[in-house]
Design an enzyme around this catalytic site. Structure first.
Site, PDB file in Angstrom:
ATOM      1  N   ASP A 177      29.576  26.424 -34.738  1.00 36.50           N
ATOM      2  CA  ASP A 177      30.165  27.029 -35.940  1.00 36.50           C
ATOM      3  C   ASP A 177      31.329  27.988 -35.527  1.00 36.50           C
ATOM      4  O   ASP A 177      31.456  28.294 -34.504  1.00 36.50           O
ATOM      5  CB  ASP A 177      28.961  27.946 -36.623  1.00 36.50           C
TER       6      ASP A 177
ATOM      7  N   CYS B 197     -10.224  30.550 -17.064  1.00 34.54           N
ATOM      8  CA  CYS B 197      -9.630  29.413 -16.733  1.00 34.54           C
ATOM      9  C   CYS B 197      -9.402  28.739 -18.086  1.00 34.54           C
ATOM     10  O   CYS B 197      -9.616  29.331 -19.158  1.00 34.54           O
ATOM     11  CB  CYS B 197     -10.402  28.631 -15.815  1.00 34.54           C
TER      12      CYS B 197
ATOM     13  N   CYS C 133     -11.895  28.074 -20.857  1.00 33.55           N
ATOM     14  CA  CYS C 133     -11.893  28.967 -21.797  1.00 33.55           C
ATOM     15  C   CYS C 133     -11.067  28.936 -22.978  1.00 33.55           C
ATOM     16  O   CYS C 133     -11.283  29.172 -24.198  1.00 33.55           O
ATOM     17  CB  CYS C 133     -11.808  30.298 -21.296  1.00 33.55           C
TER      18      CYS C 133
END
Length: 750
Positions: A431, A16, A19
């Site tokens: 650009d 989970c 952890c």
């Protein structure tokens, strides 16, 4: 300043988001280390000093209660728990009989009578209350392997993280509490037995994790596909003979054979043969591309229908596929800002739920005048229904899916912050060269009149052919890295020119190249450069050469003149090409109420011409812009409240890309631009900008739905459990489905 390295480790044992916090906390204690754990892909992304051994990192992870292995470049980080299927099988075999015997009351007496007779026949001592509770003892015996063997990894993780509780803490407490209470109730014949609850909780948890594992595997399948594309062996040419070697032995400059139906081993340039290639799994470009000698090809692209010979130009981690994979892995190891709130809540979630469960028991038993059995059952339900997993999975799984599937469509998300940034974009700055245009100079027109042989004389008549003229140009231009030189060299290769020997080669920046080229029995001095520079070393240009020069200059092309022994004999006009969908992309941006600017370092005339062709207003065009001027323009737009997306490809765009609220680099651009940008688009189409924005918005919307569900589920589920309105077994099913919903919802991202 110490050198740093970025590495990815596969981590096992996480269950989970708590952890995640435990591992990050442990790793960040190491001096100079920054760690980011991805619960969805079960990996940890480490930035560490170069002199720090990976063993130190893995030992630290192990000390936190988990195990880790270093992932190599070609490894798949989209890992899954290999024991998930095996655990589910044993859980079903043990839990289903336990639940069935417990729930079907009519089975109890026949089972009791049969077991009493069996024990009596073998002179085995009967357990307490065997006359009417023997079935309960049987269920306890069946469930014991499930509790203590199959679920052992859960209990072990709970013990290891006792100071930093995780989801395993809740599961372990809930199942052990139900089981131990059932032993007590059966032994004393006081209170209800909840053995089926302990079995059911573990069955649903293990089933949920198995389904979650499968779904997470699907979420990472796109990246797995990319990783599987690389060839393992390649057929190189050695003295004209094909030799099969491992791909790791290939070096730049090697020439290798690609047969029809095979994948191209690495990035390179075609030197022989014609075919079509499928780049769809790398750039997202679905239409096969025709390739001829002189054209560049991407490693791992599929060669469709012709045998070609390719000269390797990039290998290993420098290839296009390796760059894409590295960017995707990095993105999946990085957290989006929206995840911060979820992580903060998850870190305190389990302790709060544990306290809530204790409070629920105390409230019902001491204040609610409920039985000990009822109070324990309600507390277990609170422990079981809580689900921090959904909070932990909400963002990383969605990002895992989006980044993987985006990569297969030629859209590489490098920084998760793009998800929020994409929502507010109201200005796009483009650009020109390499963005609105292809960025690669191509010979648009070549003029090779044969009339100059009158000036050169009869001795040149036998060698003054188109092929020899192109071969002499190739001999010089192949030794220059100037864009125009590369364009002319590519053009010559495509026209079957040969590589001729050159002596006395010279290159003058801004002028051109020259050398003595061996052509048959002649060795003329060959010059190729701008018309003005070549004119100084030649007799006056004849009318055909002059007309070809004027035509090229009229179209704003870069014109080069080729001369032999002071006589101009050929003209090459090279230029960039506007992308076919540039105008449609500008129109679509405007339809989305996005203001479009053209910001280029090119001259005003060229910028105005391109702007007019693609539909950018003249007052939104800034030409001859230096890098600092591009940066200043982005900053100026932001100062008046604009949220700017910058799209570029060159080194001169890097500062502007970094300054913009969101940045996109063209995959054909420089490494500097790609490393700076938030998103890289590998497809040649400019419409990928629109697709990138759409993908970002869909991903963020999915994350919000996931988080909304995770919060709502716990806000509603915990009070229901605390009020005693749900049994522990139903709570386990709800908890498993909560995590599964988050993962499957993320899989809907297209």
């Amino acid at each position: 300043m110490k050198d740093i390295q970025v590495q990815t480790y596969a981590v096992s044992g996480m269950t989970c988001s708590s952890c995640v916090n435990s591992i990050e906390r442990a790793l960040n204690e190491i001096d100079g280390v920054t760690a980011s754990v991805n619960f969805a892909s079960e990996t940890v992304h480490i930035v560490r000093p170069a002199d720090l051994s990976p063993d130190v990192v893995m030992k630290k992870i192990k000390s936190a209660g988990y195990s880790a292995t270093l992932l190599k470049d070609s490894a798949d980080p989209a890992l899954h728990r290999k024991g998930a299927a095996r655990a589910l099988l044993f859980a079903i075999v043990l839990a289903v009989p336990s639940i069935a015997i417990s729930m079907v009351m009519s089975w109890h007496q026949p089972i009791n009578d049969w077991l009493i007779e069996l024990f009596t026949n073998y002179s085995i001592a009967l357990p307490p209350h065997a006359d009417h509770l023997f079935a309960s003892w049987l269920v306890l015996a069946i469930t014991a392997p499930l509790i203590f063997i199959v679920a052992f990894p859960i209990h072990r993780a709970a013990i290891r993280n006792i100071l930093h509780p995780t989801m395993d803490t809740l599961i372990s407490l809930g199942s052990l509490s139900a089981y131990i209470w059932s032993i007590y109730a059966t032994y004393t014949n006081q209170g209800d037995v909840y053995t089926e609850v302990a079995a059911g909780v573990l069955l649903f948890v293990i089933l949920g994790r198995y389904l979650e594992t499968r779904a997470k595997r699907s979420a990472g399948s796109a990246l797995s596909t990319l990783l599987a594309l690389g060839e393992k062996e390649v057929a190189v040419l050695r003295n004209g003979t094909e030799v099969l070697i491992p791909i790791s032995h290939l070096v730049i400059g090697d020439e290798f054979v690609v047969k029809p139906g095979a994948r191209i081993a690495t990035d390179g340039v075609v030197i022989s043969g014609q075919s079509t290639v499928d780049n769809s799994l790398i750039t997202g470009e679905s239409k096969p591309i025709e390739i001829t000698p002189g054209m560049n090809v991407i490693g791992s692209a599929l060669n469709n229908n012709g045998r070609i010979i390719v000269r390797a130009t990039r290998i290993g981690s420098d290839t296009e596929l390796a760059r894409i994979t590295a960017m995707v892995v990095t993105a999946q190891g990085t957290k989006a800002p929206i995840q911060a709130l979820a992580d903060k809540i998850a870190s305190i979630f389990v302790p709060v739920v544990t306290v809530l469960a204790i409070g629920t028991f105390a409230g019902w038993y001491y204040l609610g005048d409920k039985s000990l059995t009822y109070s324990i059952s309600t507390a277990i339900t609170v422990l079981v229904i809580a689900c921090p997993c959904a909070l932990g999975l909400a963002t990383p799984v969605a990002l895992l899916v989006a980044s993987g599937r985006g990569a297969l469509r030629g859209i590489v998300i490098r920084h998760p912050r793009v998800l929020e940034a994409s929502q507010s974009i109201d200005t796009v700055v483009l650009d020109k060269t390499g963005t609105l245009t292809d960025g690669a100079m191509k010979v648009q027109q070549a003029s090779i009149p044969l009339s100059p042989q009158k000036v050169l004389g009869a001795t040149f008549a036998s060698i003054l052919t188109e092929k020899n003229v192109l071969s002499s140009a190739l001999a010089l231009e192949s030794q220059s890295d100037h864009p125009v030189s590369q364009a002319i060299a590519t053009y010559c290769i495509s026209r079957s020119a040969e590589q001729l020997p050159v002596t006395e080669f010279t290159q003058t920046p801004g002028v051109g190249v020259a050398g003595r080229v061996r052509i048959g029995d002649k060795s003329p001095v060959v010059i190729i450069g701008s018309p003005d520079s070549v004119a100084h070393s030649c007799v006056p240009f004849d009318s055909e050469i002059q007309q070809a020069i004027r035509d090229g200059q009229t179209h704003s092309h870069a014109v080069s003149v080729l001369a032999w022994d002071g006589v101009a004999i050929a003209v090459f006009a090279a230029g960039d090409v506007i992308k076919g969908d540039a105008s449609a992309t500008i129109t679509e941006l405007r339809n989305r109420n996005i203001d479009v600017w053209l910001l280029t370092g090119d001259n005003a005339e060229a910028a105005a011409k391109v702007g007019a062709l693609v539909g950018i207003n003249s007052d939104r065009i800034i030409a001859s812009a230096k890098p600092e001027e591009k940066l200043a323009k982005i900053s100026a737009l932001q100062m008046v409240g604009k949220h700017v997306l910058m799209v570029g490809d060159g080194v001169n765009d890097a500062a502007a890309l970094a300054q913009a609220n969101l940045s996109i680099a063209m995959g054909t651009g420089t490494d500097t631009a790609i490393a700076t940008a938030d998103i890289t688009i590998m497809r040649p189409q400019l419409m990928s900008i629109i697709d990138s924005l759409a993908l970002s918005k869909r991903t963020l919307r999915t994350i919000k739905v996931n988080l909304g569900w995770a919060f709502t589920y716990n806000v509603i589920g915990l009070p229901i459990a605390a009020m005693g309105l749900m049994s522990p077994m139903y709570a386990a099913a709800a908890m498993a489905m909560s995590s599964l919903f988050v993962v499957t919802n993320s899989l809907r991202i297209k």
